[in-house]
Scaffold this motif. Structure first.
Motif, short mmCIF file in Angstrom:
data_model
loop_
_atom_site.label_atom_id
_atom_site.label_comp_id
_atom_site.label_asym_id
_atom_site.label_seq_id
_atom_site.Cartn_x
_atom_site.Cartn_y
_atom_site.Cartn_z
N TRP A 1 -4.81 -11.05 15.94
CA TRP A 1 -4.89 -10.67 14.40
C TRP A 1 -6.09 -10.97 13.74
CZ3 TRP A 1 -1.17 -8.36 11.40
CH2 TRP A 1 0.12 -8.60 11.88
N TYR A 2 -6.77 -9.77 13.00
CA TYR A 2 -8.08 -9.92 12.59
C TYR A 2 -7.80 -9.78 10.97
CZ TYR A 2 -9.96 -9.35 17.28
OH TYR A 2 -10.45 -9.51 18.72
N ARG A 3 -8.66 -10.35 10.20
CA ARG A 3 -9.07 -9.78 8.77
C ARG A 3 -10.27 -9.16 8.66
NH1 ARG A 3 -7.65 -14.28 5.00
NH2 ARG A 3 -9.71 -15.15 5.58
N GLN A 4 -10.10 -8.17 8.01
CA GLN A 4 -11.58 -7.46 7.66
C GLN A 4 -11.69 -7.46 5.94
OE1 GLN A 4 -11.78 -3.36 9.02
NE2 GLN A 4 -13.85 -3.47 8.85
N GLU A 5 -13.09 -7.85 5.77
CA GLU A 5 -13.43 -7.60 4.24
C GLU A 5 -14.14 -6.53 4.09
OE1 GLU A 5 -14.07 -11.46 2.17
OE2 GLU A 5 -12.83 -12.33 3.73
N PRO A 6 -14.14 -5.98 2.73
CA PRO A 6 -15.04 -4.69 2.68
C PRO A 6 -16.52 -4.78 3.01
CG PRO A 6 -13.56 -5.21 0.79
CD PRO A 6 -13.44 -6.33 1.49
N THR B 1 2.15 -17.58 2.81
CA THR B 1 2.85 -18.18 1.75
C THR B 1 2.10 -18.58 0.58
OG1 THR B 1 4.33 -19.47 3.55
CG2 THR B 1 4.10 -20.45 1.23
N ALA B 2 2.48 -18.40 -0.67
CA ALA B 2 1.84 -18.49 -1.84
C ALA B 2 0.38 -17.85 -1.80
CB ALA B 2 1.54 -20.08 -1.88
N ALA B 3 0.42 -16.61 -1.54
CA ALA B 3 -0.63 -15.73 -1.30
C ALA B 3 -1.79 -16.17 -2.56
CB ALA B 3 -0.67 -14.43 -1.42
N GLN B 4 -3.07 -16.12 -2.32
CA GLN B 4 -4.15 -16.34 -3.25
C GLN B 4 -5.01 -15.06 -3.25
OE1 GLN B 4 -5.98 -20.13 -2.53
NE2 GLN B 4 -4.10 -21.08 -2.66
N PRO B 5 -5.84 -14.83 -4.12
CA PRO B 5 -6.67 -13.64 -4.41
C PRO B 5 -7.79 -13.53 -3.12
CG PRO B 5 -6.54 -14.57 -6.62
CD PRO B 5 -5.74 -15.57 -5.39
N GLY B 6 -8.37 -14.74 -2.47
CA GLY B 6 -9.07 -14.97 -1.34
C GLY B 6 -8.41 -14.38 -0.11
N ASP B 7 -6.92 -14.01 -0.11
CA ASP B 7 -6.34 -13.57 1.10
C ASP B 7 -6.63 -11.89 1.11
OD1 ASP B 7 -3.23 -15.77 0.39
OD2 ASP B 7 -5.29 -15.91 1.86
N THR B 8 -6.89 -11.43 0.01
CA THR B 8 -7.08 -10.08 -0.14
C THR B 8 -8.09 -9.42 1.08
OG1 THR B 8 -6.90 -9.68 -2.45
CG2 THR B 8 -8.11 -8.10 -1.47
N GLY B 9 -7.60 -8.22 1.76
CA GLY B 9 -8.37 -7.88 2.68
C GLY B 9 -7.31 -6.86 3.62
N LEU B 10 -8.15 -6.29 4.82
CA LEU B 10 -7.33 -5.36 5.69
C LEU B 10 -7.17 -6.37 6.72
CD1 LEU B 10 -6.55 -2.59 6.38
CD2 LEU B 10 -8.90 -2.56 7.62
N ARG C 1 -3.51 -3.20 4.19
CA ARG C 1 -4.57 -3.41 3.25
C ARG C 1 -3.60 -4.03 2.15
NH1 ARG C 1 -9.51 -2.35 2.73
NH2 ARG C 1 -9.35 -0.62 4.32
N LEU C 2 -4.10 -5.42 1.99
CA LEU C 2 -3.65 -6.49 1.32
C LEU C 2 -4.27 -6.78 0.02
CD1 LEU C 2 -1.15 -8.47 0.64
CD2 LEU C 2 -2.34 -10.11 2.09
N THR C 3 -3.66 -6.46 -1.27
CA THR C 3 -4.54 -6.92 -2.44
C THR C 3 -3.56 -7.88 -3.34
OG1 THR C 3 -5.30 -4.83 -2.52
CG2 THR C 3 -5.41 -6.20 -4.54
N ILE C 4 -4.45 -9.10 -3.46
CA ILE C 4 -3.61 -10.10 -4.07
C ILE C 4 -4.21 -10.33 -5.60
CG2 ILE C 4 -2.83 -12.77 -4.29
CD1 ILE C 4 -2.08 -11.05 -1.70
N ASN C 5 -3.37 -9.92 -6.37
CA ASN C 5 -3.87 -9.83 -8.14
C ASN C 5 -3.68 -11.44 -8.66
OD1 ASN C 5 -4.33 -6.93 -7.80
ND2 ASN C 5 -1.88 -7.00 -7.55
#
Lengths: 116, 111
Positions: free
Chosen positions: B34-39, B77-86, B106-110
């Motif tokens: 599993w990878y996470r990619q930020e813009p 769990t308890a998503a935070q804005p910093g979890d935003t990414g692909l 593509r995950l967006t945490i508001n």
């Protein structure tokens, strides 16, 4: 600093021109890879290299050429750019210690290429 | 052709909510990453799962590899804005001579 660097970060070129994207890694990793990332297609492998002077085709190699004369460099050349090659290109490396396909990849920050 | 299908493709939720992302295939993989990619950046490895049924935790992220090694899930769990990414899953082995990537979630945490 150690890592993998790609250049340029952005490139605009015209159809039919030759363009080379550069990739340099400082880890001395054996394996290096070129991917393109497009909406709806995810990451697709273009070419990879297991060592200096050893390269092989990936999933979408047509229109691309690679070379690896030194372990640390893996340039990707588009011989005659086409609009369908507009994409974001990522270079990656891995040490291959867990096997060619199981070892984690370390990616550069990409080159955004636009072909007009 | 081996395919890894991720679902959902897009997810937008409020801070503090829980979520699960799925990565499914009809093929068996020897491992799944599993990878996470930020813009503007390349993907960064989060975890590799190797054994069927394996569960790995990375702070609020829980990764599971299916018993049959055909699928995987990522639960936050308890998503935070910093979890935003692909978020990208990638499967290795299983007969395909390459690492196969899913299309990403593509995950967006508001806030």
């Amino acid at each position: 600093d150690a890592g993998i660097t790609q250049s340029p970060r952005y490139k605009i070129t015209e159809t039919g021109r030759q363009v080379t994207l550069m990739c340099h890694q400082t880890w001395s990793h054996s394996y290096m890879f070129w991917y393109r990332q497009d909406l709806g297609h995810g990451l697709r492998l273009i070419y990879y290299s297991a060592a200096a002077d050893i390269t092989d085709k990936g999933e979408v190699p047509d229109g691309y050429v690679v070379s690896r004369s030194k372990t640390e460099n893996f340039p990707l050349t588009l011989e005659s750019a086409t609009r369908s090659q507009t994409s974001v290109y990522f270079c990656a490396s891995s040490d291959g210690t867990q096997g060619r396909y199981n070892s984690p990849l370390h990616f550069g920050n990409g080159t955004r290429l636009t072909v007009t | 052709t081996q395919l890894l299908k991720q679902s959902p493709q897009f997810l937008s939720i409020q801070e503090g909510e829980n979520l699960t992302v799925y990565c499914n295939s009809s093929s068996v993989f020897s491992s799944l990453q599993w990878y996470r990619q930020e813009p503007g950046e390349g993907p960064v490895l989060l975890v590799t799962v190797v054994t069927g049924g394996e569960v790995k935790k990375l702070k609020r992220l829980t990764f599971q590899f299916g018993d049959a090694r055909k699928d995987s899930s990522l639960h936050i769990t308890a998503a935070q804005p910093g979890d935003t990414g692909l978020y990208l899953c990638a499967g290795a082995g299983g007969g395909a001579q390459k690492l196969v990537f899913g299309q990403g979630t593509r995950l967006t945490i508001n806030p």
